[in-house]
Design a protein around this motif. Structure first.
Motif, PDB file in Angstrom:
ATOM      1  N   ARG A   9      23.303  39.208  66.984  1.00  0.00           N
ATOM      2  CA  ARG A   9      21.716  38.574  66.860  1.00  0.00           C
ATOM      3  C   ARG A   9      22.048  37.829  65.195  1.00  0.00           C
ATOM      4  O   ARG A   9      22.146  36.325  65.848  1.00  0.00           O
ATOM      5  CB  ARG A   9      21.035  38.425  67.578  1.00  0.00           C
ATOM      6  N   PHE A  33      33.768  27.014  73.971  1.00  0.00           N
ATOM      7  CA  PHE A  33      33.280  25.629  73.050  1.00  0.00           C
ATOM      8  C   PHE A  33      32.961  26.598  72.058  1.00  0.00           C
ATOM      9  O   PHE A  33      31.486  27.666  72.107  1.00  0.00           O
ATOM     10  CB  PHE A  33      32.645  24.547  73.050  1.00  0.00           C
ATOM     11  N   GLN A 105      27.265  22.730  79.745  1.00  0.00           N
ATOM     12  CA  GLN A 105      28.437  23.498  78.945  1.00  0.00           C
ATOM     13  C   GLN A 105      27.001  24.302  79.206  1.00  0.00           C
ATOM     14  O   GLN A 105      25.661  23.646  78.831  1.00  0.00           O
ATOM     15  CB  GLN A 105      28.102  22.717  77.573  1.00  0.00           C
ATOM     16  N   PHE A 107      24.725  27.734  77.038  1.00  0.00           N
ATOM     17  CA  PHE A 107      24.997  28.426  75.295  1.00  0.00           C
ATOM     18  C   PHE A 107      24.934  29.538  76.284  1.00  0.00           C
ATOM     19  O   PHE A 107      23.413  29.872  76.190  1.00  0.00           O
ATOM     20  CB  PHE A 107      24.523  26.831  74.214  1.00  0.00           C
ATOM     21  N   GLY A 108      25.135  30.274  74.726  1.00  0.00           N
ATOM     22  CA  GLY A 108      24.636  31.815  74.428  1.00  0.00           C
ATOM     23  C   GLY A 108      23.821  31.612  73.587  1.00  0.00           C
ATOM     24  O   GLY A 108      22.793  30.521  72.878  1.00  0.00           O
ATOM     25  N   PRO A 109      22.905  32.729  72.805  1.00  0.00           N
ATOM     26  CA  PRO A 109      21.768  32.559  71.819  1.00  0.00           C
ATOM     27  C   PRO A 109      22.039  32.447  70.666  1.00  0.00           C
ATOM     28  O   PRO A 109      21.393  32.048  69.597  1.00  0.00           O
ATOM     29  CB  PRO A 109      21.118  34.689  72.099  1.00  0.00           C
TER      30      PRO A 109
ATOM     31  N   TYR B  36      19.047  18.087  75.763  1.00  0.00           N
ATOM     32  CA  TYR B  36      19.135  19.932  75.926  1.00  0.00           C
ATOM     33  C   TYR B  36      17.921  19.348  75.113  1.00  0.00           C
ATOM     34  O   TYR B  36      17.144  19.439  73.896  1.00  0.00           O
ATOM     35  CB  TYR B  36      20.669  20.237  75.271  1.00  0.00           C
ATOM     36  N   GLY B  41      12.370  30.233  70.312  1.00  0.00           N
ATOM     37  CA  GLY B  41      12.898  32.069  70.249  1.00  0.00           C
ATOM     38  C   GLY B  41      14.132  32.043  71.831  1.00  0.00           C
ATOM     39  O   GLY B  41      14.922  33.152  71.917  1.00  0.00           O
ATOM     40  N   GLU B  42      15.224  30.854  72.083  1.00  0.00           N
ATOM     41  CA  GLU B  42      15.644  30.781  73.216  1.00  0.00           C
ATOM     42  C   GLU B  42      16.448  29.681  72.733  1.00  0.00           C
ATOM     43  O   GLU B  42      16.132  29.069  71.998  1.00  0.00           O
ATOM     44  CB  GLU B  42      15.117  30.262  74.539  1.00  0.00           C
ATOM     45  N   GLY B  43      17.000  29.887  73.605  1.00  0.00           N
ATOM     46  CA  GLY B  43      18.586  29.249  73.246  1.00  0.00           C
ATOM     47  C   GLY B  43      18.894  27.523  74.540  1.00  0.00           C
ATOM     48  O   GLY B  43      18.034  27.650  74.379  1.00  0.00           O
ATOM     49  N   LEU B  44      19.778  27.554  73.776  1.00  0.00           N
ATOM     50  CA  LEU B  44      20.007  26.225  74.358  1.00  0.00           C
ATOM     51  C   LEU B  44      20.189  25.326  75.553  1.00  0.00           C
ATOM     52  O   LEU B  44      20.867  26.328  76.293  1.00  0.00           O
ATOM     53  CB  LEU B  44      21.060  24.851  73.663  1.00  0.00           C
ATOM     54  N   GLN B  45      19.023  25.061  76.608  1.00  0.00           N
ATOM     55  CA  GLN B  45      18.904  24.663  77.941  1.00  0.00           C
ATOM     56  C   GLN B  45      19.292  23.348  78.380  1.00  0.00           C
ATOM     57  O   GLN B  45      18.891  22.487  76.918  1.00  0.00           O
ATOM     58  CB  GLN B  45      18.273  25.047  78.386  1.00  0.00           C
ATOM     59  N   LEU B 102      30.200  18.168  72.756  1.00  0.00           N
ATOM     60  CA  LEU B 102      29.432  17.982  72.799  1.00  0.00           C
ATOM     61  C   LEU B 102      28.998  16.669  71.141  1.00  0.00           C
ATOM     62  O   LEU B 102      28.998  17.724  70.187  1.00  0.00           O
ATOM     63  CB  LEU B 102      27.709  18.471  73.194  1.00  0.00           C
TER      64      LEU B 102
END
Lengths: 116, 114
Positions: A9, A33, A105, A107-109, B36, B41-45, B102
């Motif tokens: 991370r 990606f 898509q 996404f991961g963190p 998005y 503290g989190e990822g893209l959603q 994207l």
């Protein structure tokens, strides 16, 4: 099932070191990606895989960046001889692929890379 | 090349206010458009998407309409909550040449005050 996972991370590297960033996509997702997100900016596309084939690497900023996905699942982004300008969050995303026009898509963190 | 422009932040609003975040794009052909969201503290959603002109995407009280004539995809919500505080990214996807990557705007930081 589980979402996209990335490791590590956080990574701190000294300038000139090589780093390897790992991405585990959602099981069964064909497309993968990599994006680079600089501080305060939107993500920028780096490269794209369909299964194990790297179909687009037009976004890789230099030949120090290399990505692979040898078995069509896990992917590794490698950066050789890191430079300070490589400091960013590296995001991995996966999608089902196929014929859907707007393939979502996921996404991961992200991996936050800091090069000193 | 393709690009996305969204309003600069931060945008600060009071709870229950009406929200608009502007997004315009330039692209060859007819891209798909996305919003998005990135919570602290989190990822893209993925928040919502639209794949063709006049489509409206909606989710969690947010909505956006794909306007080809104005090349826009503005995000709106009638009554925002503190929990909507996040960074919002407008993005487009143009499937040309097999790339499918994207293209994102720079993001708009939204702050909702109680």
């Amino acid at each position: 099932g589980a979402g996209v996972s990335q490791s590590p991370r956080y990574k701190v590297a000294k300038r000139g070191q090589d780093v390897a960033l790992r991405c585990d996509p959602i099981s069964g997702h064909v497309s993968l990606f990599w994006y680079q997100q600089a501080l305060g900016q939107g993500p920028e596309f780096l490269t794209y895989f369909q299964n194990e084939a790297q179909l687009d690497k037009s976004g890789l900023p230099s030949d120090r960046f290399f990505a692979e996905r040898p078995e069509g699942s896990v992917s590794t982004l490698k950066i050789q001889r890191t430079q300070q300008e490589d400091s960013a969050v590296y995001l991995c995303a996966s999608s089902l692929g196929g014929r859907e026009r707007a393939k979502t898509q996921y996404f991961g963190p992200g991996t936050r890379l800091l090069v000193l | 090349g393709d690009s996305v422009t969204q309003m600069e932040g931060p945008v600060t609003l009071s709870e229950e206010a009406f929200l608009t975040i502007n997004c315009t794009y330039t692209a060859t052909g007819y891209p798909s458009l996305f919003w998005y969201v990135q919570y602290p503290g989190e990822g893209l959603q993925l928040l919502l998407k639209a794949t063709k002109a006049d489509d409206k995407g909606s989710n969690k009280g947010f909505e956006a309409t794909y306007r080809k004539e104005t090349t826009s995809f503005h995000l709106e919500k009638g009554s925002v909550q503190v929990s909507d505080s996040a960074v919002y990214f407008c993005a487009l996807l143009y499937s040309g040449g097999g790339a499918d990557g994207l293209t994102f705007g720079k993001g708009t930081h939204l702050i909702i005050q109680p």
